[in-house]
Design a protein around this motif. Structure first.
Motif, PDB file in Angstrom:
ATOM      1  N   TYR A 289       0.832  -1.206   0.000  1.00  0.00           N
ATOM      2  CA  TYR A 289       0.000   0.000   0.000  1.00  0.00           C
ATOM      3  C   TYR A 289       0.872   1.264   0.000  1.00  0.00           C
ATOM      4  CZ  TYR A 289      -4.488  -2.375   0.720  1.00  0.00           C
ATOM      5  OH  TYR A 289      -5.632  -3.135   0.553  1.00  0.00           O
ATOM      6  N   LEU A 290       1.990   1.224   0.728  1.00  0.00           N
ATOM      7  CA  LEU A 290       2.879   2.387   0.721  1.00  0.00           C
ATOM      8  C   LEU A 290       3.446   2.622  -0.670  1.00  0.00           C
ATOM      9  CD1 LEU A 290       4.936   2.222   4.048  1.00  0.00           C
ATOM     10  CD2 LEU A 290       3.217   3.899   3.376  1.00  0.00           C
ATOM     11  N   LYS A 291       3.818   1.544  -1.360  1.00  0.00           N
ATOM     12  CA  LYS A 291       4.342   1.681  -2.725  1.00  0.00           C
ATOM     13  C   LYS A 291       3.293   2.257  -3.671  1.00  0.00           C
ATOM     14  CE  LYS A 291       7.493  -2.229  -2.178  1.00  0.00           C
ATOM     15  NZ  LYS A 291       7.720  -3.648  -2.516  1.00  0.00           N
ATOM     16  N   ARG A 292       2.029   1.969  -3.397  1.00  0.00           N
ATOM     17  CA  ARG A 292       0.941   2.460  -4.244  1.00  0.00           C
ATOM     18  C   ARG A 292       0.414   3.819  -3.769  1.00  0.00           C
ATOM     19  NH1 ARG A 292      -1.385  -2.200  -6.977  1.00  0.00           N
ATOM     20  NH2 ARG A 292      -3.458  -1.288  -6.991  1.00  0.00           N
ATOM     21  N   ASN A 293       1.132   4.415  -2.806  1.00  0.00           N
ATOM     22  CA  ASN A 293       0.754   5.732  -2.266  1.00  0.00           C
ATOM     23  C   ASN A 293      -0.643   5.711  -1.647  1.00  0.00           C
ATOM     24  OD1 ASN A 293       1.289   8.399  -1.598  1.00  0.00           O
ATOM     25  ND2 ASN A 293       0.378   9.192  -3.472  1.00  0.00           N
TER      26      ASN A 293
ATOM     27  N   ASP B  11      -3.141   5.488   4.152  1.00  0.00           N
ATOM     28  CA  ASP B  11      -4.212   5.178   5.103  1.00  0.00           C
ATOM     29  C   ASP B  11      -4.459   3.671   5.200  1.00  0.00           C
ATOM     30  OD1 ASP B  11      -4.633   7.818   5.820  1.00  0.00           O
ATOM     31  OD2 ASP B  11      -6.073   8.162   4.201  1.00  0.00           O
ATOM     32  N   ARG B  12      -4.416   3.008   4.054  1.00  0.00           N
ATOM     33  CA  ARG B  12      -4.648   1.562   4.054  1.00  0.00           C
ATOM     34  C   ARG B  12      -3.446   0.828   4.657  1.00  0.00           C
ATOM     35  NH1 ARG B  12      -8.064  -0.264  -1.203  1.00  0.00           N
ATOM     36  NH2 ARG B  12      -8.637  -1.855   0.317  1.00  0.00           N
ATOM     37  N   SER B  13      -2.272   1.386   4.454  1.00  0.00           N
ATOM     38  CA  SER B  13      -1.087   0.815   5.085  1.00  0.00           C
ATOM     39  C   SER B  13      -1.204   0.891   6.609  1.00  0.00           C
ATOM     40  CB  SER B  13       0.163   1.554   4.607  1.00  0.00           C
ATOM     41  OG  SER B  13       1.319   1.002   5.178  1.00  0.00           O
ATOM     42  N   ILE B  14      -1.659   2.031   7.098  1.00  0.00           N
ATOM     43  CA  ILE B  14      -1.853   2.201   8.534  1.00  0.00           C
ATOM     44  C   ILE B  14      -2.844   1.183   9.075  1.00  0.00           C
ATOM     45  CG2 ILE B  14      -2.873   3.757  10.261  1.00  0.00           C
ATOM     46  CD1 ILE B  14      -1.576   6.079   8.687  1.00  0.00           C
ATOM     47  N   GLU B  15      -3.910   0.919   8.333  1.00  0.00           N
ATOM     48  CA  GLU B  15      -4.904  -0.059   8.776  1.00  0.00           C
ATOM     49  C   GLU B  15      -4.288  -1.449   8.912  1.00  0.00           C
ATOM     50  OE1 GLU B  15      -7.999   0.253   9.935  1.00  0.00           O
ATOM     51  OE2 GLU B  15      -7.498   2.389   9.878  1.00  0.00           O
ATOM     52  N   GLU B  16      -3.381  -1.796   7.983  1.00  0.00           N
ATOM     53  CA  GLU B  16      -2.736  -3.105   8.077  1.00  0.00           C
ATOM     54  C   GLU B  16      -1.853  -3.188   9.324  1.00  0.00           C
ATOM     55  OE1 GLU B  16      -3.444  -5.756   6.220  1.00  0.00           O
ATOM     56  OE2 GLU B  16      -4.926  -4.466   5.251  1.00  0.00           O
ATOM     57  N   TYR B  17      -1.141  -2.108   9.624  1.00  0.00           N
ATOM     58  CA  TYR B  17      -0.303  -2.093  10.830  1.00  0.00           C
ATOM     59  C   TYR B  17      -1.176  -2.198  12.083  1.00  0.00           C
ATOM     60  CZ  TYR B  17       3.826  -0.773   8.095  1.00  0.00           C
ATOM     61  OH  TYR B  17       4.872  -0.757   7.221  1.00  0.00           O
ATOM     62  N   ARG B  18      -2.325  -1.549  12.064  1.00  0.00           N
ATOM     63  CA  ARG B  18      -3.232  -1.641  13.206  1.00  0.00           C
ATOM     64  C   ARG B  18      -3.754  -3.073  13.366  1.00  0.00           C
ATOM     65  NH1 ARG B  18      -6.493   3.950  11.874  1.00  0.00           N
ATOM     66  NH2 ARG B  18      -5.150   5.361  13.083  1.00  0.00           N
TER      67      ARG B  18
ATOM     68  N   TYR C 219       5.881   2.781  13.487  1.00  0.00           N
ATOM     69  CA  TYR C 219       5.664   2.682  12.037  1.00  0.00           C
ATOM     70  C   TYR C 219       4.526   3.613  11.623  1.00  0.00           C
ATOM     71  CZ  TYR C 219       8.523  -1.599  11.680  1.00  0.00           C
ATOM     72  OH  TYR C 219       9.544  -2.507  11.692  1.00  0.00           O
ATOM     73  N   ILE C 220       3.437   3.546  12.390  1.00  0.00           N
ATOM     74  CA  ILE C 220       2.276   4.384  12.072  1.00  0.00           C
ATOM     75  C   ILE C 220       2.624   5.860  12.242  1.00  0.00           C
ATOM     76  CG2 ILE C 220      -0.089   4.961  12.751  1.00  0.00           C
ATOM     77  CD1 ILE C 220      -0.403   2.021  13.629  1.00  0.00           C
ATOM     78  N   GLY C 221       3.306   6.183  13.345  1.00  0.00           N
ATOM     79  CA  GLY C 221       3.707   7.569  13.567  1.00  0.00           C
ATOM     80  C   GLY C 221       4.599   8.095  12.462  1.00  0.00           C
ATOM     81  N   ASP C 222       5.503   7.248  11.948  1.00  0.00           N
ATOM     82  CA  ASP C 222       6.395   7.664  10.858  1.00  0.00           C
ATOM     83  C   ASP C 222       5.610   7.996   9.587  1.00  0.00           C
ATOM     84  OD1 ASP C 222       8.741   7.573  12.253  1.00  0.00           O
ATOM     85  OD2 ASP C 222       9.245   5.521  11.655  1.00  0.00           O
ATOM     86  N   ILE C 223       4.577   7.190   9.302  1.00  0.00           N
ATOM     87  CA  ILE C 223       3.764   7.472   8.105  1.00  0.00           C
ATOM     88  C   ILE C 223       3.087   8.832   8.234  1.00  0.00           C
ATOM     89  CG2 ILE C 223       1.751   6.751   6.758  1.00  0.00           C
ATOM     90  CD1 ILE C 223       2.454   3.861   7.396  1.00  0.00           C
TER      91      ILE C 223
ATOM     92  N   TRP D 162       5.703  11.504   7.657  1.00  0.00           N
ATOM     93  CA  TRP D 162       6.028  11.664   6.238  1.00  0.00           C
ATOM     94  C   TRP D 162       4.938  12.435   5.498  1.00  0.00           C
ATOM     95  CZ3 TRP D 162       7.101   5.739   6.004  1.00  0.00           C
ATOM     96  CH2 TRP D 162       8.329   5.468   6.621  1.00  0.00           C
ATOM     97  N   ARG D 163       3.696  12.255   5.947  1.00  0.00           N
ATOM     98  CA  ARG D 163       2.567  12.939   5.304  1.00  0.00           C
ATOM     99  C   ARG D 163       2.433  14.390   5.765  1.00  0.00           C
ATOM    100  NH1 ARG D 163      -2.741   9.426   5.903  1.00  0.00           N
ATOM    101  NH2 ARG D 163      -3.511  11.130   4.639  1.00  0.00           N
ATOM    102  N   GLY D 164       3.181  14.759   6.803  1.00  0.00           N
ATOM    103  CA  GLY D 164       3.062  16.107   7.348  1.00  0.00           C
ATOM    104  C   GLY D 164       1.914  16.254   8.325  1.00  0.00           C
ATOM    105  N   ASP D 165       1.329  15.131   8.749  1.00  0.00           N
ATOM    106  CA  ASP D 165       0.245  15.148   9.741  1.00  0.00           C
ATOM    107  C   ASP D 165       0.893  15.041  11.119  1.00  0.00           C
ATOM    108  OD1 ASP D 165      -1.920  14.780  11.393  1.00  0.00           O
ATOM    109  OD2 ASP D 165      -2.913  13.304  10.114  1.00  0.00           O
ATOM    110  N   PHE D 166       1.433  16.152  11.607  1.00  0.00           N
ATOM    111  CA  PHE D 166       2.224  16.128  12.832  1.00  0.00           C
ATOM    112  C   PHE D 166       1.378  15.868  14.075  1.00  0.00           C
ATOM    113  CE2 PHE D 166       4.846  19.172  10.152  1.00  0.00           C
ATOM    114  CZ  PHE D 166       5.685  18.162   9.705  1.00  0.00           C
TER     115      PHE D 166
END
Length: 285
Positions: free
Chosen positions: A59-63, A66-73, A88-92, A95-99
């Motif tokens: 999902y990260l490769k496909r940009n 949000d779906r990547s985060i769901e998999e980690y959860r 991992y989730i915090g890093d995503i 990277w998105r600028g959602d501080f």
């Protein structure tokens, strides 16, 4: 070896087949089938953590963060002890600028693992990205108090100094980290920081030397293909051009390209792009 594995894939356990197929579709340049394998892995074995981790990466490769985060959860629901997935989730989010959300997950990890130095490193990375260098410096310093051998935080203290305009302090931090580094991986991390330092301060020949030191260190712990790809994607081919030696850049790149098997040799295009851009060859670029 991968072709033989595919040929005899019926002989290996079913869960392992998914990983083999994924590698096969990576090498044969079929990202859609690679993604489909990850999806099927999760559908057929919803409790297998490796499948969810693999799908999160896809999902990260496909940009699709949000779906990547769901998999980690999902991974954390299956195994609540894997608290590092909070990072991992915090890093995503970072990277998105959602501080705001990045800070939330950093705090969650700190509450659950207050003695883990990586908690403070994560906070340092977040505030560094936000441009709050003084707070970042404090967190990196705290990480080093907990673990004095944390080379990453030592390097980041140098980067904080560099971004704050304290050039001499940055250099001293990097030299101190280099003396402290024990493993080849740690040395490579410091040499990478020194390379960036020299480039940003206009010392291109020293940047070139630091780059070579970095790759000599990497040669001790990464496979030859990864090392070759690192050399292409390093964005350091322009150093030859900046020092009046574009022919040296082309010769260096050609040597790497000739040692890469298909499809990895196609990555040389990124190197040629860098060289042609640096030399102003617009059409070639």
């Amino acid at each position: 070896a991968l072709q033989m594995a595919i040929q005899h894939i019926y002989k290996v356990p079913e869960l392992l087949r998914f990983a083999i197929k994924q590698e096969h579709y990576l090498v044969t340049e079929n990202p859609d089938k690679r993604f489909a394998v990850a999806e099927m892995w999760v559908q057929l074995y919803p409790r297998d953590i490796r499948g969810h981790f693999s799908l999160a990466a896809e999902y990260l490769k496909r940009n699709e963060p949000d779906r990547s985060i769901e998999e980690y959860r999902t991974v954390m629901k299956l195994d609540p002890t894997r608290l590092y997935y909070l990072q991992y989730i915090g890093d995503i989010y970072r990277w998105r600028g959602d501080f705001k959300n990045a800070l939330k997950y950093c705090n969650q990890y700190k509450e659950k693992c207050p003695k883990d130095y990586r908690t403070y490193t994560a906070f340092g990375d977040l505030y560094f990205t936000m441009g709050n260098f003084e707070t970042a410096r404090q967190y990196y310093s705290d990480a080093l108090i907990i673990d004095p051998n944390d080379i990453t935080s030592a390097v980041q203290l140098g980067n904080v100094a560099l971004e704050s305009g304290q050039v001499e302090q940055a250099y001293q931090n990097f030299q101190s980290a280099l003396q402290q580094a024990r493993t080849a991986a740690e040395k490579a991390e410091v040499y990478n920081a020194l390379q960036d330092f020299y480039e940003r301060t206009g010392q291109i020949r020293l940047a070139l030397n630091a780059r070579d030191d970095k790759f000599r260190a990497q040669a001790e712990y990464v496979n030859p293909t990864t090392l070759a790809l690192n050399k292409i994607m390093d964005q350091s081919l322009k150093y030859y051009c900046l020092t009046g030696n574009p022919a040296g850049a082309l010769a260096y790149l050609k040597l790497i390209e000739d040692h890469l098997a298909d499809p990895w040799n196609k990555m040389a295009a990124a190197g040629y792009l860098e060289i042609y851009t640096a030399t102003g060859q617009v059409e070639a670029s």
